[in-house]
Design a protein around this motif. Sequence first.
Motif, mmCIF file in Angstrom:
data_model
loop_
_atom_site.group_PDB
_atom_site.id
_atom_site.type_symbol
_atom_site.label_atom_id
_atom_site.label_comp_id
_atom_site.label_asym_id
_atom_site.label_seq_id
_atom_site.Cartn_x
_atom_site.Cartn_y
_atom_site.Cartn_z
ATOM 1 N N ASP A 212 24.485 5.602 18.946
ATOM 2 C CA ASP A 212 25.240 6.731 19.504
ATOM 3 C C ASP A 212 24.327 7.811 20.080
ATOM 4 O OD1 ASP A 212 27.930 5.863 19.118
ATOM 5 O OD2 ASP A 212 27.712 6.254 16.982
ATOM 6 N N VAL A 213 23.387 7.393 20.920
ATOM 7 C CA VAL A 213 22.544 8.370 21.610
ATOM 8 C C VAL A 213 23.459 9.316 22.393
ATOM 9 C CG1 VAL A 213 22.069 6.917 23.633
ATOM 10 C CG2 VAL A 213 20.434 8.642 22.958
ATOM 11 N N ILE A 214 24.554 8.789 22.871
ATOM 12 C CA ILE A 214 25.717 9.498 23.398
ATOM 13 C C ILE A 214 26.889 8.776 22.750
ATOM 14 C CG2 ILE A 214 27.060 10.009 25.482
ATOM 15 C CD1 ILE A 214 24.371 9.602 27.026
ATOM 16 N N TYR A 215 27.959 9.457 22.377
ATOM 17 C CA TYR A 215 29.033 8.785 21.640
ATOM 18 C C TYR A 215 29.418 7.477 22.321
ATOM 19 C CZ TYR A 215 33.197 7.491 19.217
ATOM 20 O OH TYR A 215 34.097 6.779 18.476
ATOM 21 N N GLY A 216 29.408 6.395 21.536
ATOM 22 C CA GLY A 216 29.819 5.083 22.015
ATOM 23 C C GLY A 216 28.755 4.322 22.785
ATOM 24 N N VAL A 217 27.558 4.881 22.875
ATOM 25 C CA VAL A 217 26.478 4.267 23.642
ATOM 26 C C VAL A 217 25.212 4.233 22.788
ATOM 27 C CG1 VAL A 217 25.038 4.441 25.714
ATOM 28 C CG2 VAL A 217 27.459 5.096 25.816
ATOM 29 N N PRO B 151 34.209 12.717 20.010
ATOM 30 C CA PRO B 151 34.292 14.141 20.327
ATOM 31 C C PRO B 151 35.546 14.435 21.149
ATOM 32 C CG PRO B 151 32.281 13.164 21.246
ATOM 33 C CD PRO B 151 33.067 12.075 20.609
ATOM 34 N N GLN B 152 35.893 15.706 21.249
ATOM 35 C CA GLN B 152 37.065 16.109 22.038
ATOM 36 C C GLN B 152 36.893 15.649 23.467
ATOM 37 O OE1 GLN B 152 39.717 17.015 20.940
ATOM 38 N NE2 GLN B 152 39.579 18.548 19.340
ATOM 39 N N GLY B 153 37.951 15.210 24.085
ATOM 40 C CA GLY B 153 37.927 14.799 25.487
ATOM 41 C C GLY B 153 37.788 13.299 25.683
ATOM 42 N N TYR B 154 37.609 12.531 24.615
ATOM 43 C CA TYR B 154 37.496 11.085 24.765
ATOM 44 C C TYR B 154 38.831 10.436 24.566
ATOM 45 C CZ TYR B 154 32.449 10.799 25.096
ATOM 46 O OH TYR B 154 31.167 10.893 25.531
#
Length: 174
Positions: free
Chosen positions: A127-132, A171-174
């Motif tokens: 999760d370097v970036i959420y989901g990645v 996070p919010q917005g996903y």
Amino acid sequence: MGKILAGAILISALVAGAAMYYLQVYHFYEEVAADGTNDVVLTSLVTGAPEPVLYDNFTAIDANSSPIRYRACFTTAMSHAMLTETYELYERAEPLTAPDWFDCYDAQAIGLALEEGRALAFLGQRDVIYGVDRVVAITEDGRGYAWHQINRCGEVVFDGQPAPDDCPEPPQGY
């Protein structure tokens, strides 16, 4: 009049096509400045945290337009035996292609080396970036490659489904 209109449409299409090609292949990518210490990390089997590893000749590109455009190349003197005893392997590693001008990185060759066992894939960072996840592949001769790959949780959430119970809350917005 029809010939002039057809010519204008053709010229507009050629200009738009050339612009889209340039934007996708060159414009959005930027070289990643190496910091000399934390450019290459692998997730420890003991702590479960990413740790810097020994590397040299680091070069990387990234783009803000997508979380999976990161690509990197490096070399390391660390052996496969030492790496597998120390760091977490990554199942289902699938190298993503890079622009042709980033010539140190060849996704097909990396994928073939992984299939044939000449390279091993490790979890660089979950999760370097959420989901990645950042995935790192290292060949027997010490050539290393890194890329971002959508993980199982990201695949589900990015398709508009709720996160599975064993995944972190998005996070919010996903």
